[in-house]
Design a protein around this motif. Structure first.
Motif, PDB file in Angstrom:
ATOM      1  N   PHE B  16    -123.924 -50.845  11.878  1.00 22.86           N
ATOM      2  CA  PHE B  16    -124.427 -50.905  10.503  1.00 22.86           C
ATOM      3  C   PHE B  16    -125.846 -51.461  10.454  1.00 22.86           C
ATOM      4  CE2 PHE B  16    -119.788 -51.377   9.054  1.00 22.86           C
ATOM      5  CZ  PHE B  16    -119.667 -49.993   8.926  1.00 22.86           C
ATOM      6  N   HIS B  20    -128.971 -49.598   9.022  1.00 18.53           N
ATOM      7  CA  HIS B  20    -129.836 -50.241   8.031  1.00 18.53           C
ATOM      8  C   HIS B  20    -131.309 -50.078   8.407  1.00 18.53           C
ATOM      9  CE1 HIS B  20    -131.849 -54.036   6.463  1.00 18.53           C
ATOM     10  NE2 HIS B  20    -131.581 -53.358   5.367  1.00 18.53           N
ATOM     11  N   HIS B  76    -123.033 -42.617   8.860  1.00 24.33           N
ATOM     12  CA  HIS B  76    -122.393 -43.750   8.201  1.00 24.33           C
ATOM     13  C   HIS B  76    -121.071 -43.327   7.564  1.00 24.33           C
ATOM     14  CE1 HIS B  76    -122.038 -47.458   5.910  1.00 24.33           C
ATOM     15  NE2 HIS B  76    -121.810 -46.730   4.832  1.00 24.33           N
ATOM     16  N   LEU B  93    -116.029 -52.390  -0.421  1.00 22.02           N
ATOM     17  CA  LEU B  93    -117.184 -52.082  -1.286  1.00 22.02           C
ATOM     18  C   LEU B  93    -116.770 -51.335  -2.553  1.00 22.02           C
ATOM     19  CD1 LEU B  93    -119.631 -51.100   1.546  1.00 22.02           C
ATOM     20  CD2 LEU B  93    -120.207 -52.727  -0.250  1.00 22.02           C
ATOM     21  N   PHE B 123    -118.213 -58.864  -0.410  1.00 20.30           N
ATOM     22  CA  PHE B 123    -119.401 -58.298  -1.074  1.00 20.30           C
ATOM     23  C   PHE B 123    -119.357 -58.650  -2.550  1.00 20.30           C
ATOM     24  CE2 PHE B 123    -118.461 -55.365   2.493  1.00 20.30           C
ATOM     25  CZ  PHE B 123    -119.602 -55.628   3.262  1.00 20.30           C
ATOM     26  N   GLN B 127    -124.328 -56.863  -4.269  1.00 21.22           N
ATOM     27  CA  GLN B 127    -124.331 -56.106  -3.015  1.00 21.22           C
ATOM     28  C   GLN B 127    -123.665 -54.741  -3.179  1.00 21.22           C
ATOM     29  OE1 GLN B 127    -122.554 -59.414  -1.064  1.00 21.22           O
ATOM     30  NE2 GLN B 127    -124.417 -59.866   0.136  1.00 21.22           N
ATOM     31  N   LYS B 128    -122.577 -54.720  -3.954  1.00 21.31           N
ATOM     32  CA  LYS B 128    -121.901 -53.440  -4.190  1.00 21.31           C
ATOM     33  C   LYS B 128    -122.812 -52.500  -4.971  1.00 21.31           C
ATOM     34  CE  LYS B 128    -117.123 -55.037  -4.200  1.00 21.31           C
ATOM     35  NZ  LYS B 128    -115.899 -55.153  -5.011  1.00 21.31           N
ATOM     36  N   GLN B 130    -126.012 -52.458  -5.042  1.00 23.79           N
ATOM     37  CA  GLN B 130    -127.077 -51.953  -4.167  1.00 23.79           C
ATOM     38  C   GLN B 130    -126.562 -50.857  -3.240  1.00 23.79           C
ATOM     39  OE1 GLN B 130    -130.035 -55.767  -3.909  1.00 23.79           O
ATOM     40  NE2 GLN B 130    -128.818 -55.280  -2.130  1.00 23.79           N
ATOM     41  N   TYR B 131    -125.383 -51.097  -2.681  1.00 23.29           N
ATOM     42  CA  TYR B 131    -124.820 -50.127  -1.749  1.00 23.29           C
ATOM     43  C   TYR B 131    -124.628 -48.781  -2.441  1.00 23.29           C
ATOM     44  CZ  TYR B 131    -121.600 -47.822   1.460  1.00 23.29           C
ATOM     45  OH  TYR B 131    -121.009 -46.920   2.301  1.00 23.29           O
ATOM     46  N   TRP B 132    -123.970 -48.793  -3.590  1.00 20.71           N
ATOM     47  CA  TRP B 132    -123.689 -47.527  -4.276  1.00 20.71           C
ATOM     48  C   TRP B 132    -124.967 -46.915  -4.863  1.00 20.71           C
ATOM     49  CZ3 TRP B 132    -119.845 -44.937  -2.795  1.00 20.71           C
ATOM     50  CH2 TRP B 132    -118.705 -45.595  -2.298  1.00 20.71           C
ATOM     51  N   HIS B 185    -134.150 -55.546  -4.096  1.00 20.62           N
ATOM     52  CA  HIS B 185    -133.569 -55.856  -2.788  1.00 20.62           C
ATOM     53  C   HIS B 185    -134.438 -56.861  -2.028  1.00 20.62           C
ATOM     54  CE1 HIS B 185    -130.972 -55.383   0.609  1.00 20.62           C
ATOM     55  NE2 HIS B 185    -131.930 -54.905   1.398  1.00 20.62           N
ATOM     56  N   TRP B 202    -129.505 -59.224   8.654  1.00 25.30           N
ATOM     57  CA  TRP B 202    -129.807 -57.825   8.984  1.00 25.30           C
ATOM     58  C   TRP B 202    -130.204 -57.658  10.434  1.00 25.30           C
ATOM     59  CZ3 TRP B 202    -134.450 -55.529  10.510  1.00 25.30           C
ATOM     60  CH2 TRP B 202    -135.622 -56.309  10.409  1.00 25.30           C
TER      61      TRP B 202
END
Lengths: 419, 226
Positions: B16, B20, B76, B93, B123, B127-128, B130-132, B185, B202
């Motif tokens: 991951f 990233h 991913h 997530l 998360f 964070q969720k 941002q991910y989606w 972010h 990260w």
């Protein structure tokens, strides 16, 4: 008796005939032949002094004269005031030679021209026959050595028109403008390739009949330009006359472009030349001089903002960055034969668009061509583009406000000891 | 799945972390080459196009990194769908009603309306989100980008106005993604007082147990329980 008188009569007639023949012979023998003039004028040192004290050669080169178009003409036919004189050397100051005696048509045309009018008004500096054609050694115009032959006449005209003193004195078009002809496709064709059919000064401006540009009789007057160019570019003229631009000019709408408006005049260059006004890169600018002009587009009710919408398109962007394999105005609209989209022959008529777009995008369909081509992100131009843009602008703005508020709130929390 | 190692947990698996890096490098380059074209009329737009090797090269770079991004996202997805460990991570997530409740609770907490702090799982709602956001953005950018890329096919299938709209969407969605990633972010990963100057996760994938307990208490408790 009768017989005798008859023979006397006959003798008298014979005598008269003889007398006339003799007189003719005598006249022939005593009148001035060219040979007689040559007797003195073949002397290279023969000269006179002008009023200002300059030495003027009076030598006439017989070899050169014998090549000229006037080789069979007698000296006294032009120098008419010397006809019949018997005393030599003759008077020094002769009358100006008048060409109009033989060249009447050319003379009357010349008197109407910008050069002739001013000359007749009394300005003796202006060009007359001899300025361009020379004097004793005038050759046939088809002879490459002739002063008015395509190659030589450029030098004849530029002798004055590239003389900065003369240009300034008479307020003539700038020297650089005149000189730019040398770099044009016409100038280069003749100078580099020897292509004598290429346009030289007189092809576009005329020769004896040169007139000021605002004179409707001037070849350079806007109304006459298409016809002038069509002398060589015949098929282009035929296409242009059919076009919206050509039709408008024919109707007397002088805002419509003629050849020179798009191609330039002295600077005219092939479309493959990047400096050309009609090169792929420059075409959008050339067309938009009118088609992005608020005054003109409103006056004639034609769609405006063509340049901006083109620049905003991918075609426009790529063209601006020097890509040439990308659509410019002419790729879709055509050039000499441009027609409005309402005309079924127009390249941009809805029915023809799939084919026009298909030249580069083979997949383009009728369905594709349904949309507007020059679109602005306005309600009137494209609802889809407008609403999507509005949506994003609001969405992004609101999101930014939310983020900033959240960050502010978090900071506020931290400052108040809320970790 | 995290595993406690000494005083920290591995929160971000190596694959991951690698994804990233690929995502953010390609996105930065896509943004630089994309905005160069979108703002080609400005001096900085012209300068960028120049730096990117001209008009044609700019396009090539943009498409090469578009491929990098698309393949990273595909990789991913294959990973989170087909590998058990990653699939369990992925499920964490899932957006839930609790995320909204956490959001409201956090607002109240900062506004001093309530003294109760939201307790997050692995998360949190930021964070969720941002991910989606990245997933949705990449999807939209990918689809519109491919329509514009294969223009001859698109022109055969779509009316012109759809392509006009596609171009607008591609530009504004890109702007949106840029704003979210560059400001939001960056704030969360660098400027937020919790992590300033940089959240190292990260790079090394680690988070100390202390931080975990503080910022993701539910996850911490679950781990301790196990």
């Amino acid at each position: 008796m009768e017989k005798v008188s008859m023979s006397r009569k006959t003798a008298l007639i014979f005598f008269l005939v003889f007398l006339i023949s003799f007189a003719a012979f005598l006249y022939q023998a005593w009148s001035q032949t060219n040979e007689e003039c040559i007797g003195c004028h073949e002397d290279k040192s023969l000269a006179k002094k002008s009023a200002s004290g300059e030495e003027i050669s009076l030598f006439v080169d017989q070899k050169e004269f014998a090549r000229s178009v006037h080789k069979k003409i007698n000296c006294i036919d032009c120098h008419a005031d010397l006809k019949g004189i018997k005393e030599f050397p003759h008077k020094e100051t002769l009358m100006k030679v008048e060409c109009k005696g033989c060249h009447e048509k050319e003379y009357s045309t010349y008197t109407q021209s910008v050069h002739g009018k001013a000359f007749l008004k009394g300005d003796k500096n202006l060009p007359t026959c001899a300025t361009c054609h020379g004097k004793h050694y005038i050759l046939c115009a088809t002879d490459p050595e002739c002063s008015t032959s395509p190659i030589k006449q450029i030098k004849v005209c530029t002798k004055c028109h590239e003389d900065r003193k003369i240009v300034a004195k008479y307020n003539l078009p700038g020297v650089d403008f005149i000189k730019s002809y040398e770099k044009s496709i016409h100038g280069r064709a003749i100078a580099e390739k020897g292509l004598v059919v290429s346009a030289v000064c007189s092809d576009c401006h005329g020769s004896h009949e040169i007139k000021p540009i605002d004179d409707p009789g001037s070849l350079k007057n806007k109304v006459n330009i298409p016809a002038v160019c069509s002398k060589c570019h015949k098929s282009v003229y035929a296409e242009y006359s059919q076009s919206i631009h050509g039709q408008a000019i024919a109707k007397g709408i002088m805002d419509s472009p003629v050849c020179t408006d798009c191609h330039g005049e002295h600077t005219i260059a092939a479309s493959s030349d990047p400096t050309s006004k009609v090169s792929p890169k420059n075409i959008p600018k050339t067309c938009s001089r009118c088609h992005a002009d608020v005054k003109l587009t409103e006056k004639y009710g034609i769609p405006g903002a063509r340049y901006q919408t083109y620049l905003d398109s991918y075609h426009g962007m790529a063209s601006k960055f020097g890509e040439t394999i990308v659509a410019n105005c002419a790729s879709c609209h055509g050039f000499h034969g441009i027609l409005p989209s309402s005309d079924p022959r127009s390249l941009i008529n809805k029915a023809n668009l799939p084919e026009t777009c298909g030249k580069c995008h083979p997949g383009a369909t009728k369905k594709f061509a349904l949309g507007k081509i020059h679109v602005e992100a306005t309600k009137e131009s494209s609802l889809g583009k407008y609403y999507v843009r509005q949506f994003y602008i609001w969405f992004i703005s609101i999101l930014v406000v939310c983020f900033v508020s959240y960050v502010g709130l978090e900071m506020y929390g931290y400052l108040r000891g809320r970790k | 799945m995290e595993s406690i190692k000494g005083n920290y947990v591995i929160r971000f698996a190596l694959s991951f972390r690698f994804q990233h890096v690929l995502v953010f490098t390609s996105m930065i380059i896509l943004a630089l080459t994309g905005f160069a074209l979108m703002y080609h009329n400005t001096s900085w737009g012209k300068m960028l196009i120049g730096l990117e090797g001209g008009f044609v090269m700019r396009g090539r770079i943009h498409r090469v990194f578009a491929i990098v991004l698309i393949f990273t996202v595909l990789w991913h997805f294959l990973q989170v769908i087909f590998t058990e460990k990653s699939h369990k991570e992925f499920l964490k997530l899932r957006p839930e009603l609790n995320d909204f409740k956490d959001f409201i609770m956090t607002l109240k907490y900062y506004l001093r309306i309530s003294s109760e702090k939201a307790r997050f799982e692995k998360f949190n709602f930021i964070q969720k989100f941002q991910y989606w956001g990245v997933i949705a953005g990449t999807f939209i950018m990918g689809v519109t980008g491919i329509i514009l890329w294969f223009k001859d096919f698109s022109m055969a299938a779509l009316p012109k106005w759809v392509m006009d709209v596609t171009l607008v969407v591609h530009g504004y969605e890109g702007t949106l993604a840029f704003l979210v990633l560059f400001f939001w972010h960056q704030y969360n990963a660098h400027l937020n007082p919790d992590v300033f100057p940089m959240d190292m996760t990260w790079i090394n994938g680690k988070m100390s147990l202390k931080d975990l307990q503080e910022r993701h208490p539910l996850e911490y408790e679950k781990l301790m329980h196990e």
